[in-house]
Each structure stands twice: as structure tokens, then as C-alpha cells.
Design an enzyme around this catalytic site. Structure first.
Site, PDB file in Angstrom:
ATOM      1  N   GLU A  54       0.805  -1.062  -0.145  1.00 20.23           N
ATOM      2  CA  GLU A  54      -0.070   0.218   0.441  1.00 20.23           C
ATOM      3  C   GLU A  54       0.977   1.346   0.156  1.00 20.23           C
ATOM      4  OE1 GLU A  54      -2.084  -2.905   3.123  1.00 20.23           O
ATOM      5  OE2 GLU A  54      -0.142  -2.135   1.935  1.00 20.23           O
ATOM      6  N   ALA A 156       7.764 -41.030  -2.531  1.00 20.94           N
ATOM      7  CA  ALA A 156       7.790 -41.512  -3.741  1.00 20.94           C
ATOM      8  C   ALA A 156       7.277 -43.064  -3.379  1.00 20.94           C
ATOM      9  CB  ALA A 156       9.003 -42.028  -4.646  1.00 20.94           C
ATOM     10  N   THR A 199      16.916 -41.715   8.141  1.00 27.45           N
ATOM     11  CA  THR A 199      16.981 -41.539   7.170  1.00 27.45           C
ATOM     12  C   THR A 199      18.140 -40.446   6.666  1.00 27.45           C
ATOM     13  OG1 THR A 199      14.612 -41.326   6.484  1.00 27.45           O
ATOM     14  CG2 THR A 199      16.293 -39.577   4.358  1.00 27.45           C
TER      15      THR A 199
END
Length: 367
Positions: A54, A156, A199
Site C-alpha cells: 500500500e 515416492a 533417513t
């Protein structure tokens, strides 16, 4: 042009921002239109701590029209009414006696009451809730309403829902095009990847952003590492420990580490209850570090735990053309607890994509 047309232009302006430069702020675009319908000023929020849309639009308009008392301001998000790093936008709008303000979405922040303040000061306020604008700020809205990052989960899988064989091998279930999409459109948009030490170690993962013909880009990684396995000497050469200049490895544990940490490694202490990390507590701490959107790339237990705790907002599931028959192969979601079919997590399909023989299903989590 209609009000919706001007709001769409404000939306397009807002999209011009670099999301990682504006966070934790939302995307905002603004347009000042004269009494004759001419656009005399426009702008969008470009960097956190700097001028709001603005302000930029009004300042541009003032260069052409020093009197804005008959002008209309179209803004994609309700103007802020509180001062922080920048002054309240409502004050500037009121100061210049702008006649009318048209808003494309309301701000979920309870500190913002811009529409009411403007109306109380005699300004005509109209609101046209625009779905594309609301969706553009989905991260900001979740941050404000749920007080946590937005979480998207990527996985996946084989046709029968396995993410790895019983030995943890998963290279490669998906094809090269699917993996390229993950880096270019998922990892590149988030502030961090959430994963586990298991992981990182099993996949020898770097957890960075890799795109064709460009050098890898670093990315924050949040590792649930209850026993601080990544700090063991045998793991110090893992690819995740590449040299970082503006990102960190956050290790999540309830343990205290007495050794010397690398400058780019930080421990986040989180309570562990019944051997499980308090994920809601972690989420609050991450938002406090300006981590607003997180990509989950973990194993079946982390995936299922995040879903179970109602922390996942979207799923990106790559269904790949293979079948693993071993009943001990690792599942996409795996919690050792009873769940009846009528208690299943409900999803809404947002889009599908095909990458050669891989199929991407993009879902919103409903429950």
C-alpha cells in the site's frame, strides 16, 4: 474494469515477490485507481521489514496526483492496522483521505483490524474474498491461524505403497523427472526439510536443492535425532554436512550435548513422551525461527506421526511403476496402532501430473 479485475492485477503484482524474502510476511499487491479509472500507482511487498504494498502504491500515486481524496485503493490483503517494523498502512490511507478501499482477502492475524478502522474513519470499504488470493497466502494463513509452519509431505512409492525394501533401499523408486520436480518446485519453495537421522544416514542424503545446470543450493534441514547419531564421529563426513553459509542443520532431541558444535549446527530441545518427539512443540519452536513452510521427507513412521498429529496440510505422492511383493518392505505410512476404515484420513485431490511413467497426486489433507 471491474473491482475483481483490479484485484486480479493486485494479485499478479503480489506474486512478483520472492517468497523467501518476504517471510514471515504475506504476499500483498496494491493498486491506486483515479476517479476516471486510471491506474496511477501500484506496488507489492518485496522484503520483510521494508515498505508494504500500500505504501509503495500510494507513494507512486502521489507523484501523479497529490490529492487522492477521490481515489480507490485495491489491495489483495486487508491493510495492516498495527505498527511493527513499518508503520500501520491504515494510518497512511486515512492521512491521504483515500475515498474507497477494496480488499481481496482478510488478514487472519488478530492484531489486524484494518477494514474496521478504515470504515470507522469514513472510508468506504468493500471486500471481495478472492480464492486465488487466499490460496496464494496459504502459508501465512496457516502460520497465523495454527501457529505452526505449513507442512507438505512428499513421498515416492511403489504401486502397492512401499517406499523402500526391507533393508531400507529406495534408490530409485521415482524417475529423474519426478526428482527434478521435487527440487525445482518443492524443495525450492520451502524453508526447510524435516527428516530423521535414520533417513539421512541410510540415504547418504545431502538434503540440498539440485537443479540442472546450476550449482546446488543450500537448504535448512531439521533432523529428528533423539540420540544425536549425526554427531557421532563415524557420521561426520555425511553429505548433509556440506559447508553452509546461510542455512543450518537443526538436530531435534531431548538430550544435552556437551561437545563443540559446528557453527551451522543447532540443537533444538523438545520433550520426548513415550519415545516420541512432541511434534506440536517442535512446530511452535520452528515458527519462532522464521521457518514458515516445511517439506517432510522421512520414513513411514515420521510420515504417519505427522499425519496422526494433524500437522500435514498437503501431500505430494509420486506413484511409480513398480511392485514390491515383500510384506516386510517399508510402508509410506506406518504406525503400530489400530485404525478403522471410517477413521481414515480424508483427502481432497488438487491436481495430478504425469512424469513419464510416474504419476503425481497432489492432495489437500481434510482431516
Amino acid at each position: 474494469m471491474t473491482a475483481q479485475d483490479y484485484l486480479h492485477k493486485a494479485f499478479l503484482l503480489a506474486k512478483g515477490a520472492n517468497l523467501k524474502q518476504i517471510r514471515p510476511n504475506p504476499y500483498v499487491g496494491a493498486i491506486v485507481v483515479s476517479q476516471l479509472g486510471e491506474i496511477i500507482g501500484e506496488g507489492y511487498h518485496q522484503k520483510a521489514g521494508e515498505a508494504h504494498a500500500e505504501v509503495i502504491a500510494i507513494q507512486a500515486a502521489l507523484l501523479k496526483h497529490p490529492n487522492l481524496s477521490e481515489a480507490t485503493l485495491y489491495v489483495s490483503l486487508e491493510p495492516c492496522s498495527h505498527s511493527g517494523k513499518t508503520p500501520a498502512c491504515t494510518d497512511l490511507i486515512i492521512k491521504h483521505k483515500i475515498k474507497k478501499v477494496v480488499i481481496g482477502s482478510l488478514d487472519p492475524n488478530p492484531l489486524v483490524a484494518g477494514a474496521k478502522i478504515l470504515a470507522d474513519n469514513g472510508i468506504i470499504v468493500e471486500t471481495f474474498i478472492t480464492p486465488e488470493i487466499v490460496e496464494l497466502n496459504s502459508v501465512f494463513n496457516i502460520n497465523q491461524i495454527k501457529k505452526r509452519p505449513k507442512y507438505i509431505l512428499k513421498s515416492a512409492t511403489t504401486m502397492n505403497g512401499h517406499i523402500a525394501d526391507r533393508f531400507g533401499n529406495s534408490h530409485w523408486i521415482s524417475n529423474a523427472k519426478s526428482r527434478a520436480f521435487v527440487h525445482q518446485f518443492l524443495r525450492a519453495r520451502v524453508d526447510a526439510i524435516l527428516t530423521t537421522a535414520k533417513t539421512v544416514i541410510n540415504d547418504n542424503a545431502s538434503m540440498n536443492i539440485r537443479m540442472e545446470n546450476t550449482a546446488p543450493t543450500e537448504l535448512n534441514v531439521i533432523v529428528i535425532d533423539k540420540h544425536l547419531d549425526l554427531l557421532k564421529k563415524e557420521n561426520e563426513q555425511l553429505p548433509v554436512f556440506y559447508k553452509r553459509t546461510d542455512s543450518k542443520i537443526y538436530l531435534v532431541t531431548d538430550k544435552t550435548y556437551e561437545g563443540q558444535l559446528r557453527a551451522d549446527v543447532e540443537i533444538i530441545k523438545v520433550d520426548v513422551i513415550n519415545k516420541e518427539i512432541k511434534l506440536d512443540q517442535l512446530s511452535s519452536l520452528l515458527l519462532g525461527k522464521n521457518i514458515c513452510e516445511v517439506l517432510i521427507e522421512g520414513g513411514g513412521h515420521l510420515n504417519a506421526s505427522m499425519i496422526h498429529e494433524k500437522l500435514v496440510d498437503e501431500l505430494f505422492m509420486f506413484i511409480c511403476p513398480s511392485i514390491v511383493l515383500d510384506s516386510s518392505a517399508l510402508n509410506t505410512f506406518s504406525l503400530d496402532q489400530e485404525q478403522k476404515i471410517d477413521e481414515s484420513i480424508k483427502l481432497s485431490l488438487l491436481e495430478t501430473k504425469i512424469f513419464d511413467a510416474d504419476i503425481l497426486l497432489h492432495y489437500k489433507v481434510l482431516s
